[in-house]
Design a protein around this motif. Structure first.
Motif, PDB file in Angstrom:
ATOM      1  N   GLU A 232       0.824  -1.209   0.000  1.00 13.49           N
ATOM      2  CA  GLU A 232       0.000   0.000   0.000  1.00 13.49           C
ATOM      3  C   GLU A 232       0.856   1.257   0.000  1.00 13.49           C
ATOM      4  O   GLU A 232       0.483   2.277  -0.597  1.00 13.49           O
ATOM      5  CB  GLU A 232      -0.953  -0.007   1.210  1.00 13.49           C
ATOM      6  N   ALA A 233       2.015   1.191   0.651  1.00 14.55           N
ATOM      7  CA  ALA A 233       2.905   2.351   0.673  1.00 14.55           C
ATOM      8  C   ALA A 233       3.585   2.566  -0.671  1.00 14.55           C
ATOM      9  O   ALA A 233       3.802   3.701  -1.106  1.00 14.55           O
ATOM     10  CB  ALA A 233       3.957   2.172   1.770  1.00 14.55           C
ATOM     11  N   LYS A 234       3.915   1.485  -1.359  1.00 12.53           N
ATOM     12  CA  LYS A 234       4.639   1.566  -2.630  1.00 12.53           C
ATOM     13  C   LYS A 234       3.745   1.947  -3.801  1.00 12.53           C
ATOM     14  O   LYS A 234       4.182   2.636  -4.740  1.00 12.53           O
ATOM     15  CB  LYS A 234       5.306   0.218  -2.912  1.00 12.53           C
ATOM     16  N   LYS A 235       2.502   1.521  -3.772  1.00 15.21           N
ATOM     17  CA  LYS A 235       1.608   1.631  -4.921  1.00 15.21           C
ATOM     18  C   LYS A 235       1.472   3.065  -5.469  1.00 15.21           C
ATOM     19  O   LYS A 235       1.709   3.293  -6.673  1.00 15.21           O
ATOM     20  CB  LYS A 235       0.231   1.060  -4.584  1.00 15.21           C
ATOM     21  N   PRO A 236       1.102   4.058  -4.685  1.00  8.66           N
ATOM     22  CA  PRO A 236       0.922   5.396  -5.277  1.00  8.66           C
ATOM     23  C   PRO A 236       2.210   5.991  -5.821  1.00  8.66           C
ATOM     24  O   PRO A 236       2.199   6.640  -6.881  1.00  8.66           O
ATOM     25  CB  PRO A 236       0.361   6.224  -4.110  1.00  8.66           C
ATOM     26  N   ALA A 237       3.327   5.783  -5.132  1.00  8.04           N
ATOM     27  CA  ALA A 237       4.604   6.329  -5.601  1.00  8.04           C
ATOM     28  C   ALA A 237       5.043   5.669  -6.896  1.00  8.04           C
ATOM     29  O   ALA A 237       5.530   6.338  -7.828  1.00  8.04           O
ATOM     30  CB  ALA A 237       5.670   6.147  -4.527  1.00  8.04           C
ATOM     31  N   PHE A 238       4.868   4.345  -6.993  1.00  7.65           N
ATOM     32  CA  PHE A 238       5.255   3.623  -8.204  1.00  7.65           C
ATOM     33  C   PHE A 238       4.394   4.052  -9.381  1.00  7.65           C
ATOM     34  O   PHE A 238       4.900   4.283 -10.488  1.00  7.65           O
ATOM     35  CB  PHE A 238       5.127   2.119  -7.979  1.00  7.65           C
ATOM     36  N   GLU A 239       3.108   4.169  -9.153  1.00 10.36           N
ATOM     37  CA  GLU A 239       2.206   4.539 -10.242  1.00 10.36           C
ATOM     38  C   GLU A 239       2.475   5.951 -10.737  1.00 10.36           C
ATOM     39  O   GLU A 239       2.413   6.216 -11.943  1.00 10.36           O
ATOM     40  CB  GLU A 239       0.755   4.359  -9.791  1.00 10.36           C
ATOM     41  N   GLU A 240       2.810   6.865  -9.848  1.00 12.56           N
ATOM     42  CA  GLU A 240       3.147   8.221 -10.270  1.00 12.56           C
ATOM     43  C   GLU A 240       4.468   8.247 -11.030  1.00 12.56           C
ATOM     44  O   GLU A 240       4.591   8.911 -12.064  1.00 12.56           O
ATOM     45  CB  GLU A 240       3.241   9.142  -9.056  1.00 12.56           C
ATOM     46  N   ALA A 241       5.458   7.489 -10.535  1.00  9.90           N
ATOM     47  CA  ALA A 241       6.790   7.492 -11.161  1.00  9.90           C
ATOM     48  C   ALA A 241       6.780   6.874 -12.548  1.00  9.90           C
ATOM     49  O   ALA A 241       7.644   7.187 -13.377  1.00  9.90           O
ATOM     50  CB  ALA A 241       7.776   6.743 -10.268  1.00  9.90           C
ATOM     51  N   ASN A 242       5.805   6.006 -12.824  1.00  5.35           N
ATOM     52  CA  ASN A 242       5.775   5.300 -14.104  1.00  5.35           C
ATOM     53  C   ASN A 242       4.516   5.619 -14.911  1.00  5.35           C
ATOM     54  O   ASN A 242       4.038   4.792 -15.689  1.00  5.35           O
ATOM     55  CB  ASN A 242       5.880   3.790 -13.858  1.00  5.35           C
ATOM     56  N   SER A 243       4.030   6.848 -14.749  1.00  3.51           N
ATOM     57  CA  SER A 243       2.810   7.260 -15.451  1.00  3.51           C
ATOM     58  C   SER A 243       3.072   7.694 -16.888  1.00  3.51           C
ATOM     59  O   SER A 243       2.172   7.639 -17.730  1.00  3.51           O
ATOM     60  CB  SER A 243       2.127   8.399 -14.687  1.00  3.51           C
ATOM     61  N   GLU A 244       4.300   8.121 -17.181  1.00  2.00           N
ATOM     62  CA  GLU A 244       4.606   8.562 -18.536  1.00  2.00           C
ATOM     63  C   GLU A 244       4.691   7.368 -19.480  1.00  2.00           C
ATOM     64  O   GLU A 244       5.374   6.384 -19.189  1.00  2.00           O
ATOM     65  CB  GLU A 244       5.932   9.332 -18.561  1.00  2.00           C
TER      66      GLU A 244
END
Length: 252
Positions: A232-244
Motif C-alpha cells: 500500500e505504501a509503494k503503490k501510489p509512488a510507483f504509479e506516479e513514477a511510471n505514469s509517462e
C-alpha cells in the motif's frame, strides 16, 4: 509456416497475448509451450522457428521461467525474443533472454520489448497493449517474416549490461479472502513455485512465492490479491513514477 512454436512464461497472460499476436502474423498454425506448467527438456531443429516471450521482473527474467527455458535446446533454430513489461524498466531482461537463447544454440534474428498493463500495480499502463501497440507489433512481425525468409541475422545491439542487475524478491504479501474463495484449487495447480499448498488454497508460502501473479490472475472469485503495508505504501509512488507512456522497442 507449420514449424512455428510459441514459448512463453506468462503469469498474468499479457506476455502470452503479445507472443500470440506476433505468431498470428506469421502462421495460422503453431504449437505452444507454457512455462508456467511445462518443465521438461525439448529440442528443436534448424527447420523450426520459435517465438519466446518472457515478462520482466524488476529488470530481470523471472528465475523459474529462465530455468525452464534453459531446458529448451536449439540447432541453429531461428528465434524471436520478446520481453514484456509494465511500463517501468526493461533493464537487463532482454539481453538476458537473448543470452539464454544464444547459449542454447538458437539463432536470434529479432527481438523486442513490449508494454502491457502492469500485473502488480494496476494503475500503470492501463489498457496496454492498445491499438497503437498492436499496430507496431504487427509491423515488427512483418519484418520478422522477411528476416525468416532471407536468413538475415540480427544486426541491432541489444541493450543491457553484464553482469545483470541482481534478482530482487518483492516484500509484498499475497493474501486470500477465505469468504470469497470457492476452493477450486486452480491457484495451487498453476503456481510455478508450489507456494500454495494443494490442501489449503488460502495459504501462501511467501518464502517460496515469486509474486508472479499467476494465482491472482487465475482466481475466478478475485479472492487473491496483493496486500499489506509495504504494498500500500509503494503503490501510489510507483504509479506516479511510471505514469509517462513508454513505447515498445524493436531490434532487427
Amino acid at each position: 509456416m507449420s514449424n512455428l512454436t510459441k514459448i512463453f512464461f506468462s503469469p498474468s497472460e499479457t506476455t502470452k497475448k503479445v507472443v500470440e499476436q506476433v505468431a498470428g502474423n506469421l502462421s495460422s498454425a503453431s504449437k505452444s509451450y507454457d512455462l508456467l506448467t511445462f518443465n521438461q527438456e525439448k529440442e528443436f531443429t534448424n527447420e523450426d522457428i520459435v517465438i519466446v516471450g518472457m515478462p520482466v521482473f524488476a529488470g530481470r527474467l523471472p528465475k523459474t521461467g529462465s530455468e525452464r527455458l534453459a531446458k529448451f535446446k536449439g540447432n541453429n533454430t531461428k528465434a524471436i525474443a520478446i520481453v514484456n513489461y509494465g511500463n517501468a524498466h526493461v533493464t537487463d531482461a532482454l539481453l538476458e533472454l537473448v543470452d539464454i537463447l544464444n547459449e542454447n544454440d538458437f539463432n536470434v534474428i529479432a527481438a523486442a520489448s513490449t508494454v502491457s498493463h502492469h500485473s502488480i500495480f494496476d494503475g500503470v499502463a492501463v489498457g496496454r497493449p492498445d491499438e497503437s501497440d498492436i499496430e507496431k507489433i504487427n509491423e515488427f512481425a512483418a519484418k520478422c517474416s522477411e528476416k525468416i525468409e532471407s536468413g538475415e541475422p540480427l544486426k541491432s545491439e541489444i541493450p543491457g549490461n553484464r553482469p545483470y542487475v541482481d534478482l530482487k524478491q518483492l516484500p509484498f504479501v499475497i493474501s486470500c479472502d477465505d469468504t470469497l474463495c470457492s476452493f477450486c484449487y486452480d491457484c495451487a495447480s498453476i503456481c510455478p513455485e508450489q507456494a500454495i499448498p494443494e490442501d489449503d488454497p488460502i495459504a501462501t508460502d511467501l518464502d517460496l512465492c515469486s509474486r508472479c501473479t499467476a494465482c491472482i490472475n487465475i482466481c475466478p472469485e478475485d479472492a487473491r490479491k496483493f496486500s499489506g503495508e509495504a504494498f500500500e505504501a509503494k503503490k501510489p509512488a510507483f504509479e506516479e513514477a511510471n505514469s509517462e507512456r513508454k513505447e515498445p522497442e524493436f531490434y532487427l
